[in-house]
Design a protein around this motif. Sequence first.
Motif, PDB file in Angstrom:
ATOM      1  N   LEU A 128     161.362 -12.927  24.448  1.00  0.00           N
ATOM      2  CA  LEU A 128     161.059 -12.016  25.098  1.00  0.00           C
ATOM      3  C   LEU A 128     161.877 -12.393  26.583  1.00  0.00           C
ATOM      4  N   ALA A 129     162.232 -11.338  27.257  1.00  0.00           N
ATOM      5  CA  ALA A 129     162.723 -11.503  28.495  1.00  0.00           C
ATOM      6  C   ALA A 129     162.684 -10.377  29.306  1.00  0.00           C
ATOM      7  N   VAL A 130     162.545 -10.519  30.844  1.00  0.00           N
ATOM      8  CA  VAL A 130     162.335  -9.278  31.764  1.00  0.00           C
ATOM      9  C   VAL A 130     163.557  -9.121  32.234  1.00  0.00           C
ATOM     10  N   VAL A 131     164.013  -7.866  32.444  1.00  0.00           N
ATOM     11  CA  VAL A 131     165.399  -7.624  33.188  1.00  0.00           C
ATOM     12  C   VAL A 131     165.035  -6.583  34.180  1.00  0.00           C
ATOM     13  N   SER A 132     165.062  -6.873  35.671  1.00  0.00           N
ATOM     14  CA  SER A 132     164.349  -5.853  36.513  1.00  0.00           C
ATOM     15  C   SER A 132     165.583  -5.989  37.614  1.00  0.00           C
ATOM     16  N   ASN A 133     165.424  -4.454  38.364  1.00  0.00           N
ATOM     17  CA  ASN A 133     165.904  -4.449  39.428  1.00  0.00           C
ATOM     18  C   ASN A 133     164.748  -4.859  40.648  1.00  0.00           C
ATOM     19  N   PHE A 134     164.532  -6.093  40.769  1.00  0.00           N
ATOM     20  CA  PHE A 134     163.692  -6.542  41.792  1.00  0.00           C
ATOM     21  C   PHE A 134     164.135  -7.820  42.398  1.00  0.00           C
ATOM     22  N   ASP A 135     163.293  -8.309  42.874  1.00  0.00           N
ATOM     23  CA  ASP A 135     163.669  -9.715  43.806  1.00  0.00           C
ATOM     24  C   ASP A 135     162.762 -10.942  43.345  1.00  0.00           C
ATOM     25  N   GLN A 136     163.138 -12.037  43.994  1.00  0.00           N
ATOM     26  CA  GLN A 136     162.206 -13.389  43.693  1.00  0.00           C
ATOM     27  C   GLN A 136     160.871 -13.404  43.716  1.00  0.00           C
ATOM     28  N   ARG A 137     160.342 -12.031  44.105  1.00  0.00           N
ATOM     29  CA  ARG A 137     158.826 -11.873  44.183  1.00  0.00           C
ATOM     30  C   ARG A 137     158.174 -11.689  42.817  1.00  0.00           C
ATOM     31  N   LEU A 138     159.155 -11.316  41.906  1.00  0.00           N
ATOM     32  CA  LEU A 138     158.610 -10.886  40.670  1.00  0.00           C
ATOM     33  C   LEU A 138     158.221 -11.955  39.662  1.00  0.00           C
ATOM     34  N   PRO A 139     158.679 -13.196  39.544  1.00  0.00           N
ATOM     35  CA  PRO A 139     157.938 -14.098  38.740  1.00  0.00           C
ATOM     36  C   PRO A 139     156.484 -14.441  39.030  1.00  0.00           C
ATOM     37  N   GLY A 140     156.087 -14.455  40.491  1.00  0.00           N
ATOM     38  CA  GLY A 140     154.991 -14.754  40.859  1.00  0.00           C
ATOM     39  C   GLY A 140     153.940 -13.631  40.744  1.00  0.00           C
ATOM     40  N   LEU A 141     154.393 -12.446  40.857  1.00  0.00           N
ATOM     41  CA  LEU A 141     153.455 -11.350  40.170  1.00  0.00           C
ATOM     42  C   LEU A 141     153.234 -11.301  39.112  1.00  0.00           C
ATOM     43  N   LEU A 142     154.101 -11.462  37.974  1.00  0.00           N
ATOM     44  CA  LEU A 142     153.775 -11.465  36.493  1.00  0.00           C
ATOM     45  C   LEU A 142     152.943 -12.717  36.265  1.00  0.00           C
ATOM     46  N   LYS A 143     153.101 -13.808  36.910  1.00  0.00           N
ATOM     47  CA  LYS A 143     152.145 -14.862  37.083  1.00  0.00           C
ATOM     48  C   LYS A 143     150.809 -14.719  37.402  1.00  0.00           C
ATOM     49  N   GLY A 144     150.568 -13.890  38.331  1.00  0.00           N
ATOM     50  CA  GLY A 144     149.543 -13.770  39.111  1.00  0.00           C
ATOM     51  C   GLY A 144     148.597 -12.458  37.929  1.00  0.00           C
ATOM     52  N   LEU A 145     149.389 -11.809  37.328  1.00  0.00           N
ATOM     53  CA  LEU A 145     149.099 -10.635  36.407  1.00  0.00           C
ATOM     54  C   LEU A 145     148.674 -11.200  35.097  1.00  0.00           C
ATOM     55  N   GLY A 146     148.762 -12.469  35.054  1.00  0.00           N
ATOM     56  CA  GLY A 146     148.560 -13.111  33.490  1.00  0.00           C
ATOM     57  C   GLY A 146     149.586 -12.847  32.434  1.00  0.00           C
TER      58      GLY A 146
END
Length: 223
Positions: A128-146
């Motif tokens: 599984l991988a995430v591919v998103s039109n986002f920035d470097q905040r996304l990994p931290g958000l995914l971690k914070g959301l579990g």
Amino acid sequence: MAPRGLLLDAMGTLIGLRRSVGAVYSELAASHGLAVDAGALDRVFPAVYRQAPPLAFPGLEGPELLAAERGWWGERIAEVFAACGQAEPLPPQLAGELFDRFAEPDLWHAYADVAGPLETWRQRGLKLAVVSNFDQRLPGLLKGLGIASAFEVVVVSSAAGAAKPDPRPFQLALEALGLEPGAVWHVGDSPEDEAGARAAGVRPLLIRRPRPATPPPHGAGEP
């Protein structure tokens, strides 16, 4: 043939905002003495976001990439407030405060139907991988959301140097997973997801979540 891996979009697919963009913008603006209606901000934000240049910075990394991300969002924030009649320059701290606020997981939620399938797919051996039109905040958000542990890689457009529908973010994810395009499906919720996946040779699957009255930013998601 069943896939060996899945690429997943973030905003609108895995995660969403608990509060509207306009509500957060209005609240932080008020802390600087600016009275701007949340509804008006929500109405103008989608057009500003759609008309913006790609959130992608080829060749940048580290502090330079972060500065470019903050600068990109600072321009969008200024445009949104200007479209709502804010003629004077914004307080210099406001854009940075908004960028940081949208990096906080409490403002977001993982959709209720996400955790179960992620665990099932992992148990079946899918990569599984995430591919998103986002920035470097996304990994931290995914971690914070579990849900970060479900993914082998998170590809964001800002660091990839290209944004969907460009195929490059998909190609980077495929390289990281060690899979060929024909062995992978992409799950997303936008025309950019479908077009980018097809351009990369990946089968697209689109989901249709109920939309809020005023769409939040696609993908940063994103302040």
